[in-house]
Write a protein that holds these residues in place. Sequence first.
Motif, PDB file in Angstrom:
ATOM      1  N   UNK A   1       0.755  -1.441   0.220  1.00  0.00           N
ATOM      2  CA  UNK A   1       0.009   0.235   0.511  1.00  0.00           C
ATOM      3  C   UNK A   1       0.837   1.308   0.030  1.00  0.00           C
ATOM      4  N   UNK A   2       1.891   1.320   0.538  1.00  0.00           N
ATOM      5  CA  UNK A   2       2.642   2.672   0.556  1.00  0.00           C
ATOM      6  C   UNK A   2       3.500   2.867  -0.163  1.00  0.00           C
ATOM      7  N   UNK A   3       3.602   1.583  -2.146  1.00  0.00           N
ATOM      8  CA  UNK A   3       4.588   1.739  -3.036  1.00  0.00           C
ATOM      9  C   UNK A   3       3.210   2.358  -3.661  1.00  0.00           C
ATOM     10  N   UNK A   4       1.651   2.462  -3.426  1.00  0.00           N
ATOM     11  CA  UNK A   4       0.916   2.741  -4.508  1.00  0.00           C
ATOM     12  C   UNK A   4       0.603   3.933  -4.102  1.00  0.00           C
ATOM     13  N   UNK A   5       0.662   5.160  -3.317  1.00  0.00           N
ATOM     14  CA  UNK A   5       0.740   6.250  -2.696  1.00  0.00           C
ATOM     15  C   UNK A   5       1.757   6.838  -3.644  1.00  0.00           C
ATOM     16  N   UNK A   6       2.325   6.668  -3.367  1.00  0.00           N
ATOM     17  CA  UNK A   6       3.913   8.024  -4.043  1.00  0.00           C
ATOM     18  C   UNK A   6       3.715   7.405  -5.711  1.00  0.00           C
ATOM     19  N   UNK A   7       3.827   6.265  -6.055  1.00  0.00           N
ATOM     20  CA  UNK A   7       3.082   6.120  -7.581  1.00  0.00           C
ATOM     21  C   UNK A   7       1.789   6.812  -7.772  1.00  0.00           C
ATOM     22  N   UNK A   8       1.254   6.479  -7.161  1.00  0.00           N
ATOM     23  CA  UNK A   8      -0.423   7.077  -7.787  1.00  0.00           C
ATOM     24  C   UNK A   8      -0.455   8.361  -7.870  1.00  0.00           C
ATOM     25  N   UNK A   9       0.101   9.157  -6.870  1.00  0.00           N
ATOM     26  CA  UNK A   9      -0.368  10.324  -6.776  1.00  0.00           C
ATOM     27  C   UNK A   9       0.337  11.710  -6.757  1.00  0.00           C
ATOM     28  N   UNK A  10       1.913  11.117  -7.406  1.00  0.00           N
ATOM     29  CA  UNK A  10       3.438  11.648  -7.322  1.00  0.00           C
ATOM     30  C   UNK A  10       4.403  11.557  -8.175  1.00  0.00           C
ATOM     31  N   UNK A  11       3.804  10.603  -8.845  1.00  0.00           N
ATOM     32  CA  UNK A  11       4.438   9.613  -9.949  1.00  0.00           C
ATOM     33  C   UNK A  11       5.990   9.202  -9.402  1.00  0.00           C
ATOM     34  N   UNK A  12       5.930   8.469  -8.390  1.00  0.00           N
ATOM     35  CA  UNK A  12       7.040   8.026  -7.919  1.00  0.00           C
ATOM     36  C   UNK A  12       7.040   6.304  -8.063  1.00  0.00           C
ATOM     37  N   UNK A  13       7.713   5.324  -8.295  1.00  0.00           N
ATOM     38  CA  UNK A  13       7.695   4.070  -8.592  1.00  0.00           C
ATOM     39  C   UNK A  13       9.224   3.832  -7.080  1.00  0.00           C
ATOM     40  N   UNK A  14       8.001   2.411  -6.939  1.00  0.00           N
ATOM     41  CA  UNK A  14       9.053   2.088  -5.994  1.00  0.00           C
ATOM     42  C   UNK A  14      10.437   1.603  -6.407  1.00  0.00           C
ATOM     43  N   UNK A  15      11.420   1.529  -6.233  1.00  0.00           N
ATOM     44  CA  UNK A  15      12.522   0.766  -6.444  1.00  0.00           C
ATOM     45  C   UNK A  15      13.276   0.676  -5.467  1.00  0.00           C
ATOM     46  N   UNK A  16      13.398  -0.627  -4.859  1.00  0.00           N
ATOM     47  CA  UNK A  16      14.858  -1.320  -4.186  1.00  0.00           C
ATOM     48  C   UNK A  16      13.863  -1.133  -2.758  1.00  0.00           C
ATOM     49  N   UNK A  17      13.431   0.218  -2.337  1.00  0.00           N
ATOM     50  CA  UNK A  17      12.724  -0.003  -0.754  1.00  0.00           C
ATOM     51  C   UNK A  17      11.842   1.319  -1.197  1.00  0.00           C
ATOM     52  N   UNK A  18      10.667   0.791  -0.322  1.00  0.00           N
ATOM     53  CA  UNK A  18       9.309   1.696  -0.515  1.00  0.00           C
ATOM     54  C   UNK A  18       9.867   3.562   0.188  1.00  0.00           C
ATOM     55  N   UNK A  19       9.266   4.063  -1.156  1.00  0.00           N
ATOM     56  CA  UNK A  19      10.419   5.231  -1.510  1.00  0.00           C
ATOM     57  C   UNK A  19       9.021   6.523  -0.014  1.00  0.00           C
ATOM     58  N   UNK A  20       8.400   6.363   0.938  1.00  0.00           N
ATOM     59  CA  UNK A  20       8.186   7.266   1.531  1.00  0.00           C
ATOM     60  C   UNK A  20       8.384   6.391   3.227  1.00  0.00           C
ATOM     61  N   UNK A  21       9.101   5.466   3.422  1.00  0.00           N
ATOM     62  CA  UNK A  21       9.591   4.844   4.517  1.00  0.00           C
ATOM     63  C   UNK A  21      11.161   5.605   4.574  1.00  0.00           C
ATOM     64  N   UNK A  22      12.455   5.670   2.701  1.00  0.00           N
ATOM     65  CA  UNK A  22      13.779   6.548   2.542  1.00  0.00           C
ATOM     66  C   UNK A  22      13.939   7.547   2.602  1.00  0.00           C
ATOM     67  N   UNK A  23      15.295   7.724   3.841  1.00  0.00           N
ATOM     68  CA  UNK A  23      15.067   9.116   3.695  1.00  0.00           C
ATOM     69  C   UNK A  23      15.211  10.300   2.637  1.00  0.00           C
ATOM     70  N   UNK A  24      15.350   9.794   1.158  1.00  0.00           N
ATOM     71  CA  UNK A  24      14.544  10.590   0.061  1.00  0.00           C
ATOM     72  C   UNK A  24      13.335  11.451   0.167  1.00  0.00           C
ATOM     73  N   UNK A  25      12.187  10.687   0.917  1.00  0.00           N
ATOM     74  CA  UNK A  25      11.097  10.920   1.308  1.00  0.00           C
ATOM     75  C   UNK A  25      11.083  11.983   2.096  1.00  0.00           C
ATOM     76  N   UNK A  26      11.994  12.487   2.672  1.00  0.00           N
ATOM     77  CA  UNK A  26      12.290  13.813   3.619  1.00  0.00           C
ATOM     78  C   UNK A  26      13.085  15.412   2.370  1.00  0.00           C
ATOM     79  N   UNK A  27      12.820  14.460   1.196  1.00  0.00           N
ATOM     80  CA  UNK A  27      12.913  15.938  -0.163  1.00  0.00           C
ATOM     81  C   UNK A  27      11.797  16.402  -0.469  1.00  0.00           C
ATOM     82  N   UNK A  28      12.153  17.504  -1.634  1.00  0.00           N
ATOM     83  CA  UNK A  28      11.094  18.906  -2.017  1.00  0.00           C
ATOM     84  C   UNK A  28      10.686  17.754  -3.089  1.00  0.00           C
TER      85      UNK A  28
END
Length: 638
Positions: free
Chosen positions: A321-348
């Motif tokens: 589910x946490x892969x779907x959120x950024x993919x659908x709403x921000x056009x950011x796919x999941x590579x390696x680990x769920x984006x929301x759970x990585x340090x990159x989630x603090x990016x702009x």
Amino acid sequence: MKQILNKSYSSVVAAVWNLLLVYLVYQIARCEYYLENTNYLNYTSDVFKGGLLFDTSAIIYTNALYIVLMLLPWHKKESRGYHQFCKWLYILINGFALAVNLSDSVYFQYTMRRTTTTVFDEFANESNLGSIIGTEFLNHWYLVLLFIIVIILLWRLYATPKAITNLRYYYVVNTIALLIAIPLSVAGIRGGFTTAVRPITISNANQYALRPTDAALVLNTPFSLIRTIGKNVFVVPHYFENKADMEAIFTPIHNSLTPHLSPLTSKNVVILIVESFGKEYIGALNKDLEGGKYKGYTPFTDSLISKSTTFRYSYCNGRKSIDGMPSILSSIPMFVEPFILTPASMNDYTGIAGILAAEGYETAFFHGAQNGSMGFQAFAQKIGFQHYYGRTEYEAACGTDDFDGTWAIWDEPFLQFYAEEMSKMHEPFMTAVFTASSHHPFVVPEQYQKQFPEEGLDIHKCIRYTDMALGRFFQTASRQHWFKNTIFVLTSDHTNMSDHAEYQSDLGGFCSPIIFYDPSRPDNEIQNKVAQQIDILPTVLGILGYPKRYFGFGIDVLNTPAENTWAVNYLNGIYQYVRYGYVLQFDGTHTKAFYSLDDRLMKNNLMGKVEIQSQMELELKAIIQQYMERMSENRLMP
């Protein structure tokens, strides 16, 4: 010194014997993992060989203290109390390893991978885990029984060292054994002796797997947890030294196709993210399944598709589910680990809500679970949703009787609440809802249990219930003043349980519906294109005629020729790239397999036989490098 009278082993022999028992325990767990998921996995001799390699690493990691305590050349430690402590340490450590391996075998069918440390962040805000775990104990009682039997055998077969009779022999043997154990342990943890061997990681499991899915069987869960602690998720490859060359092949920066002075079409946007609503369950998208006799479980969605635009090949970009959120709403796919759970989630970065809010849209996100669940509330706020409606807001407005007892408000009443709340918003508005009922533990409301009885897989009755709830949502929405001025997008967060081989393949496990419905222009078209979740944001902006530059890894699939549509996802260290009628599987360095897209069971590997393979490799490398560079350098805005 107390005498140890149990079994006549030296401490060295005892330690070796006891560690060999642990190997047996890991193999029992691997066999159980396979049997629990036999429809998805292949147990081959290579899996067994590779499993030994990863088991060695995990066993040494977890038993390092035990090994030192057993081999330490100090005769005064050779007492009954000392070795009782060592035995308990051994049982506790390896009992825990067995428990996580057995537990993960149940979780696999939802994620198609071994669990990593991101699971702790994923469920950090959930208060219902106790009831879920309790339910699983009952549903999988045989795993509890297996755990008890193995631990009893491990206890009984454990070898305790004998009393020392020759001090000189003891010190010589234990010292030599400890000195030998140190380099052996280092090599075991790294995966080999040579300097060319880097410490093995999760992705190395693909060397021993027929398919990326089988890599989960090669691995073990303790290794997957240990090797992902505090790791840098995004490592930038250097496929292209010249960035201009890379951007000529792929760039996530979209320039408007319309003049900057063109007005934005003021249509409302409603995105329905339906839990576990895989393409497999939808009859209208599977007319050739079961010899054309397959009806599916979604009569309402079938009727919606008859008025909508959808796609022959459509995919999700992750398995959670946490892969779907950024993919659908921000056009950011999941590579390696769920984006929301990585340090990159603090990016702009932003999403469709933030982009449209800047154009005067009112935005709101709806999720019937406990506020904060899955980190959705924080993510929604980050990407520009102005309002959030969770279980707290629902119960304040409607009472507490509609909670399902585990996860969230039942879909039917929550979707009615969703429709009513949108009628209170000013137009144009952009909203998204994330449903929850078609989720483990797979139950339906009591009043619907006769209407939706058990059938096929556990999830099927839940799919029928949620499909009914969607139908009633659209009935209510159709009576609202805003209905015909709205673009509806329906997709799933990910797929789930499967009973068809076509949907149990590496690519089949990512098949999700992507449906565009405009009541003012009802259409009935299944386009012969490839589409993916990350295309939703660019496609909606294309429909609206958005006049500015924006960031997104996907494409405007409706305004892109079929030959230029594509999809990408990541599974157990392998990137899967779909384009030109083929599927490329790439491990970041080399192509591992190449299939025709119509080879739905992925049986005929065409690697090296099709000319377009090299072009697809180049394109995928550009996508990967753009992704990794931008994540690492905080460049997720145009």
